[in-house]
Design an enzyme around this catalytic site. Structure first.
Site, short mmCIF file in Angstrom:
data_model
loop_
_atom_site.label_atom_id
_atom_site.label_comp_id
_atom_site.label_asym_id
_atom_site.label_seq_id
_atom_site.Cartn_x
_atom_site.Cartn_y
_atom_site.Cartn_z
N GLU A 199 37.30 46.92 39.64
CA GLU A 199 36.18 46.56 40.49
C GLU A 199 36.12 47.63 41.57
OE1 GLU A 199 34.55 43.22 43.65
OE2 GLU A 199 36.58 44.02 43.72
N ASP B 162 40.92 43.77 41.69
CA ASP B 162 40.02 43.49 42.80
C ASP B 162 40.08 44.63 43.83
OD1 ASP B 162 38.34 41.49 44.31
OD2 ASP B 162 39.99 41.68 45.73
#
Length: 558
Positions: free
Chosen positions: A284, A225
């Protein structure tokens, strides 16, 4: 390269390699948002036991791996992306034994498990941060975060002008142990999510340990993330611009996509390479260009990076071709596969996005033209699955689920919804629990209702309602994924050959395979490239010509 539509093109396309390629190069990976997938204990919240019970469904669907959004111990200020303990399971999702059982059951079905890792920030309830607050200024633990004195005569102003992704300043002021106003700490997201200081060796050591913990438990990899956010520019300089509301877009920011992140991922890659079974890292990473994204997947760093440029492309032949060519070209020099994705837990589902006029962004408040959106979504999915590389599927898109755009304000839980600026705050619409059956308080999600209300019309979009129904979106996905596994011209390789086609039509060739996509609102007549394999809408073929319906994709074998 462009060739005539009716001509098979194999000379310039790449099929499967002589030796089996690593599984992740052409994998189809299914994202599970744990609280909204399946509820195993009837409390209205999805959990690990529920996911485990539905693994056979995912195996039948035909995916290769499952990416699990966060399930760690968390106060849930941001749906689990505020982690209090990276080695513990939040009680709402189960226990560490449930996680172990889930991984083992997935492996028994030849499904791989990718765990969501959140290294940019933690929860303000993390032990490190709580102790840093208790100890006050000068605490060694404060060095593991970004604590700074404020500006102004009494330190009453934030240390710099950075703004939070969720709106408002990216800084929150603390209170000293004696109750007086204290230092400020950095949080690029919610105030409950303080950013780690990745210049500190203890932070780096801790996350290397966390990686090993989950790899030892059997995880096949990590989706990282905010992979672009770990390192901040030296000195935390002001941006000097009043427009910081596009922080997840293509702007160059001193807190995103700094070159220092790459050494972190090189160290992580060395750890993964110690383990058997081709473990993977997936970034990401929102970057200014796809070429910057490619830096995250150099041979000694990560294996994949999300292709957000593709996700945000409009339903337009020229735009799609441009982003496909650009994506493939950017990844080719580093030898990484391109990834493709149309929906996830942070953006409007593409069945709704494509039913609205272009240019409205990825978080919409209107349903738009439902029929048009679904028609385009089906066509877009077949185009995506025809491209070389790896594809990501977000739970429920195989059912053609739209966003729920009329949720009452009182049930919303997206933290950005409660702030005046930043992200629009309408991510709850893509997180509504998915329907499994036609009946029941939550359409088979669980026995105790669902944490977000489901529309009544979802009964006929349920897995039960679509299973075995010719032409249903679920059966289209099943057929497409089965064909992708069996046909050498799908998934693998690094290139496509473009064929001549009428305006508004994309026609691409792979080994023994042609994909045609009509992005216009009217049927198009064209030469049939071969035998019809699969289509998102009925295609008429007569006398060597095919009529491709409006907003439709067809696959052909040649």
């Amino acid at each position: 390269m462009t060739q005539h539509l009716a001509a098979p093109a194999t000379a310039t396309t790449s099929g499967h390699r002589a030796e089996p390629a690593p599984w992740w190069r052409d994998a189809v990976i299914y994202q599970v948002y744990p609280r909204s997938f399946a509820d195993g204990n009837g409390d209205g919240m999805g959990d690990l036991a529920g996911i485990r019970s539905r693994l056979p469904y995912l195996k039948e669907l035909g995916v290769d791996a499952v990416w699990l959004s966060p399930f760690y111990a968390s106060p849930q200020a941001d749906a689990g992306y505020d982690v209090a303990d990276y080695r513990a399971i939040d009680p709402m999702f189960g226990t560490l034994h449930d996680a172990d059982a889930l991984i083992r059951s997935a492996h028994a079905l030849d499904l791989r498990i990718i765990v969501d890792l959140v290294p940019n920030h933690c929860s303000d309830q993390h032990d490190w941060f709580r102790q840093a607050l208790r100890e006050g200024p000068g605490s060694r633990l404060r060095e593991r975060f970004h604590f700074r004195p404020g500006k102004g005569a009494d330190g009453e102003l934030p240390p710099n002008d950075w703004e939070s992704i969720f709106g408002g300043p990216a800084w929150t002021r603390t209170a000293n142990p004696d109750g007086t106003p204290g230092e400020w700490y950095l949080h690029l997201f919610a105030p409950e999510q303080p950013d780690f200081n990745w210049e500190h060796p203890a932070v780096q050591d801790e996350f290397r340990s966390i990686l090993r913990f989950w790899l030892d438990l059997g995880a096949d990899g990590f989706r990282v993330d905010v992979a672009h956010g770990l390192v901040k520019a030296p000195g935390l300089p002001d941006i000097g611009s009043g427009d910081q509301l596009k922080l997840l877009g293509n702007d160059v920011m001193p807190f995103f996509d700094q070159d220092g992140v790459h050494e972190i991922y090189r160290s992580w890659r060395r750890i993964l390479d110690e383990y058997e079974g081709e473990r993977v890292l997936v970034a990401e990473a929102w970057t200014p260009t796809v070429e910057r994204t490619a830096l995250y997947v150099r041979p000694d760093e990560m294996h994949q990076a999300f292709n957000f440029q593709y996700l945000t492309t409009n339903w337009d032949e020229k735009e799609l071709r441009e982003v496909i060519d650009g994506s493939l070209a950017a990844m080719r020099p580093v030898g990484a596969p391109t990834t493709w994705v149309l929906s996830n837990h942070d953006v409007t589902r593409h069945a709704t996005r494509f039913g609205n006029p272009p240019g409205l962004g990825t978080q919409l408040r209107e349903q738009g033209d439902r029929e048009l959106g679904l028609r385009r979504a089906r066509a877009a999915t077949l185009l995506m699955l025809a491209l070389p590389g790896s594809a990501y599927v977000y739970q429920g898109e195989e059912l053609g689920l739209p966003d729920v755009t009329d949720l009452p304000d009182e049930v919303r839980q997206d933290p950005s919804f409660f702030r005046a600026e930043g992200q629009d705050g309408f991510r709850d619409g893509c997180r509504v629990p998915i329907p499994w059956t036609r009946e029941g308080s939550s359409y088979g999600f669980g026995s105790g209702g669902s944490w977000l209300p489901q529309p009544a019309e979802w009964a006929e979009l349920s897995v039960e309602a679509q299973t075995g129904v010719a032409g249903s979106t679920l059966e289209l996905y099943r057929a497409a994924l089965a064909a992708r596994r069996e046909h050498p011209g799908l998934g693998a390789g690094e290139a496509v050959t473009w064929l001549d086609a009428p305006d508004g039509v994309l026609a691409l060739s792979r080994e023994g395979f042609v994909c045609t996509t009509n992005t216009t609102g009217a049927p198009v007549r064209l030469p049939a490239p071969g035998a019809l394999l699969l289509a998102s809408a009925p295609v008429a073929v007569n006398d060597g010509f095919a009529v491709l319906p409006a907003d439709a994709t067809a696959w052909w074998t040649v």
